[in-house]
Scaffold this motif. Structure first.
Motif, mmCIF file in Angstrom:
data_model
loop_
_atom_site.group_PDB
_atom_site.id
_atom_site.type_symbol
_atom_site.label_atom_id
_atom_site.label_comp_id
_atom_site.label_asym_id
_atom_site.label_seq_id
_atom_site.Cartn_x
_atom_site.Cartn_y
_atom_site.Cartn_z
ATOM 1 N N PHE A 108 -9.594 13.442 5.286
ATOM 2 C CA PHE A 108 -10.593 14.472 5.018
ATOM 3 C C PHE A 108 -10.294 15.357 3.811
ATOM 4 O O PHE A 108 -11.199 16.057 3.331
ATOM 5 C CB PHE A 108 -10.762 15.357 6.257
ATOM 6 C CG PHE A 108 -11.283 14.621 7.460
ATOM 7 C CD1 PHE A 108 -12.581 14.163 7.496
ATOM 8 C CD2 PHE A 108 -10.456 14.376 8.542
ATOM 9 C CE1 PHE A 108 -13.069 13.469 8.599
ATOM 10 C CE2 PHE A 108 -10.928 13.686 9.651
ATOM 11 C CZ PHE A 108 -12.238 13.231 9.679
ATOM 12 N N SER A 109 -9.058 15.352 3.318
ATOM 13 C CA SER A 109 -8.709 16.256 2.224
ATOM 14 C C SER A 109 -8.575 15.566 0.871
ATOM 15 O O SER A 109 -8.702 16.221 -0.161
ATOM 16 C CB SER A 109 -7.394 16.980 2.540
ATOM 17 O OG SER A 109 -7.524 17.769 3.702
ATOM 18 N N LEU A 110 -8.323 14.278 0.877
ATOM 19 C CA LEU A 110 -8.112 13.577 -0.384
ATOM 20 C C LEU A 110 -9.422 13.019 -0.926
ATOM 21 O O LEU A 110 -10.311 12.640 -0.145
ATOM 22 C CB LEU A 110 -7.098 12.441 -0.189
ATOM 23 C CG LEU A 110 -5.714 12.898 0.272
ATOM 24 C CD1 LEU A 110 -4.779 11.710 0.421
ATOM 25 C CD2 LEU A 110 -5.123 13.911 -0.706
ATOM 26 N N PRO B 262 0.792 -1.240 0.000
ATOM 27 C CA PRO B 262 0.000 0.000 0.000
ATOM 28 C C PRO B 262 0.821 1.286 0.000
ATOM 29 O O PRO B 262 0.843 2.043 0.971
ATOM 30 C CB PRO B 262 -0.815 -0.133 1.299
ATOM 31 C CG PRO B 262 0.062 -0.937 2.203
ATOM 32 C CD PRO B 262 0.765 -1.922 1.303
ATOM 33 N N LEU B 263 1.483 1.539 -1.120
ATOM 34 C CA LEU B 263 2.237 2.781 -1.286
ATOM 35 C C LEU B 263 2.123 3.289 -2.724
ATOM 36 O O LEU B 263 3.091 3.796 -3.287
ATOM 37 C CB LEU B 263 3.717 2.560 -0.920
ATOM 38 C CG LEU B 263 4.053 2.543 0.567
ATOM 39 C CD1 LEU B 263 5.507 2.174 0.787
ATOM 40 C CD2 LEU B 263 3.747 3.883 1.217
ATOM 41 N N SER B 264 0.929 3.155 -3.295
ATOM 42 C CA SER B 264 0.776 3.479 -4.706
ATOM 43 C C SER B 264 0.250 4.886 -4.953
ATOM 44 O O SER B 264 0.277 5.355 -6.092
ATOM 45 C CB SER B 264 -0.170 2.473 -5.370
ATOM 46 O OG SER B 264 -1.477 2.581 -4.817
ATOM 47 N N ASN B 265 -0.258 5.578 -3.919
ATOM 48 C CA ASN B 265 -0.774 6.933 -4.120
ATOM 49 C C ASN B 265 -0.613 7.757 -2.846
ATOM 50 O O ASN B 265 -0.080 7.278 -1.847
ATOM 51 C CB ASN B 265 -2.233 6.910 -4.592
ATOM 52 C CG ASN B 265 -3.161 6.236 -3.587
ATOM 53 O OD1 ASN B 265 -2.897 6.207 -2.393
ATOM 54 N ND2 ASN B 265 -4.261 5.685 -4.081
ATOM 55 N N LEU B 266 -1.097 8.981 -2.890
ATOM 56 C CA LEU B 266 -0.891 9.907 -1.778
ATOM 57 C C LEU B 266 -1.607 9.444 -0.513
ATOM 58 O O LEU B 266 -1.082 9.573 0.594
ATOM 59 C CB LEU B 266 -1.382 11.302 -2.179
ATOM 60 C CG LEU B 266 -1.191 12.426 -1.162
ATOM 61 C CD1 LEU B 266 0.259 12.540 -0.724
ATOM 62 C CD2 LEU B 266 -1.689 13.749 -1.732
ATOM 63 N N TYR B 267 -2.803 8.900 -0.663
ATOM 64 C CA TYR B 267 -3.557 8.423 0.504
ATOM 65 C C TYR B 267 -2.791 7.314 1.218
ATOM 66 O O TYR B 267 -2.608 7.351 2.442
ATOM 67 C CB TYR B 267 -4.934 7.928 0.075
ATOM 68 C CG TYR B 267 -5.730 7.316 1.208
ATOM 69 C CD1 TYR B 267 -6.313 8.122 2.183
ATOM 70 C CD2 TYR B 267 -5.892 5.931 1.310
ATOM 71 C CE1 TYR B 267 -7.026 7.576 3.235
ATOM 72 C CE2 TYR B 267 -6.601 5.377 2.358
ATOM 73 C CZ TYR B 267 -7.168 6.204 3.319
ATOM 74 O OH TYR B 267 -7.876 5.658 4.359
ATOM 75 N N GLN C 15 -9.048 7.076 -1.987
ATOM 76 C CA GLN C 15 -9.065 6.301 -0.747
ATOM 77 C C GLN C 15 -9.577 4.880 -0.949
ATOM 78 O O GLN C 15 -9.518 4.056 -0.042
ATOM 79 C CB GLN C 15 -9.924 7.015 0.303
ATOM 80 C CG GLN C 15 -9.389 8.386 0.675
ATOM 81 C CD GLN C 15 -10.189 9.060 1.780
ATOM 82 O OE1 GLN C 15 -10.683 8.401 2.697
ATOM 83 N NE2 GLN C 15 -10.312 10.374 1.714
ATOM 84 N N GLU C 16 -10.064 4.588 -2.143
ATOM 85 C CA GLU C 16 -10.538 3.243 -2.445
ATOM 86 C C GLU C 16 -9.381 2.380 -2.949
ATOM 87 O O GLU C 16 -8.555 2.833 -3.740
ATOM 88 C CB GLU C 16 -11.638 3.295 -3.495
ATOM 89 C CG GLU C 16 -12.890 4.045 -3.042
ATOM 90 C CD GLU C 16 -13.898 4.208 -4.163
ATOM 91 O OE1 GLU C 16 -13.600 3.750 -5.301
ATOM 92 O OE2 GLU C 16 -14.971 4.794 -3.912
#
Length: 273
Positions: free
Chosen positions: A107-109, A56-61, A114-115
């Motif tokens: 809360f910001s992304l 789980p390190l593929s995006n900003l979330y 987030q899915e």
């Protein structure tokens, strides 16, 4: 409510409570709360890994989740040294950092980020886990050490700077900052080198002066200057703390600023992609 949502609520609530407990100096309860938050964040990362089928390190979330967890991990790594020096309120620095990073992610992304989902083709590499993990761990350690340097500057320039108690506390911050930055810098170095190897494999070039690469190099240079000045010239105290404090802001520019404001080769899974 899904397991992920429950863990997310637990992590958010315990980080917030931990921050308040350290603020009001309720160390035993705060430490227990920090452990719950740390475990909840680890559970979120593991669950995300299972759901998505990739680390789980593929995006900003996902990277924010990992950074928040890494900060809590750093808390327990440094806690023993801090306790030996008589400083029991380390969570005053770590809990707010972990909380606000996690709150930003939650809360910001956008919900779509987030899915859990499959990796984009550009990230389907065995280098993903090594490179991004090292970079996030280095950010956590460097942010931690830089915050301690900022605290050192506040103490040593305040109206009670000559107080014996505050001088002792400042000395503790200076030592802990040096040790923590000494951990973060090698992680950053290896992270950048692994990224260069991955870049050559993916794009045919070790270095492309992408905005992310450029700011990572600037960040590396400022902490290299910090360590060089301490090891070679014996700088400590305010001179060293000033350099590390600059590094604090550079890390945030490198980690969030570049990805939120600019586009580049590292935009996969970020807001500008």
């Amino acid at each position: 409510m899904s397991t992920f949502s429950i863990l997310s609520l637990v992590a958010f609530a315990t980080l917030f409570v931990t921050m308040l407990l350290y603020f009001f100096q309720r160390q035993p309860l705060a430490r227990q709360s920090m452990w719950i938050a740390h475990t909840s964040l680890a559970g979120l990362l593991l669950l995300r890994w299972v759901q998505s089928g990739h680390f789980p390190l593929s995006n900003l979330y996902e990277s924010c989740l990992f950074l928040s967890w890494a900060v809590t991990l750093g808390h327990f790594v440094v806690e023993k040294d801090a306790s030996r020096a008589g400083f029991l309120d380390l969570g005053i620095f770590t809990a707010p950092m972990a909380f606000f990073v996690y709150a930003f992610a939650t809360f910001s992304l956008p919900p779509t980020m987030q899915e859990a989902g499959p990796l984009v083709p550009a990230l389907r590499s065995h280098w993903l886990m090594m490179h991004v993990t090292l970079m996030i761990l280095s950010y956590a350690a460097l942010l931690f050490g830089s915050v301690l340097s900022l605290a050192f500057l506040v103490i040593t320039t305040g109206p009670r700077k000559n107080s014996e108690k505050l001088q002792s506390l400042a000395s503790t911050f200076d030592t802990l900052s040096y040790r923590t930055l000494g951990i973060g810098f090698p992680l950053l170095t290896v992270g950048i080198l692994s990224g260069a190897v991955w870049a050559n494999e993916a794009w045919g070039s070790y270095w492309s002066w992408d905005p992310k690469e450029t700011w990572a190099l600037i960040t590396w240079l400022i902490f290299a200057i910090y360590l060089h000045s301490r090891l070679t010239y014996g700088w400590n105290g305010q001179k060293a703390a000033l350099i590390a404090s600059v590094g604090f802001f550079l890390i945030w520019i490198c980690y969030l600023g570049v990805n939120l404001l600019g586009k580049g080769l590292h935009s996969y899974g970020w807001l500008t992609s």
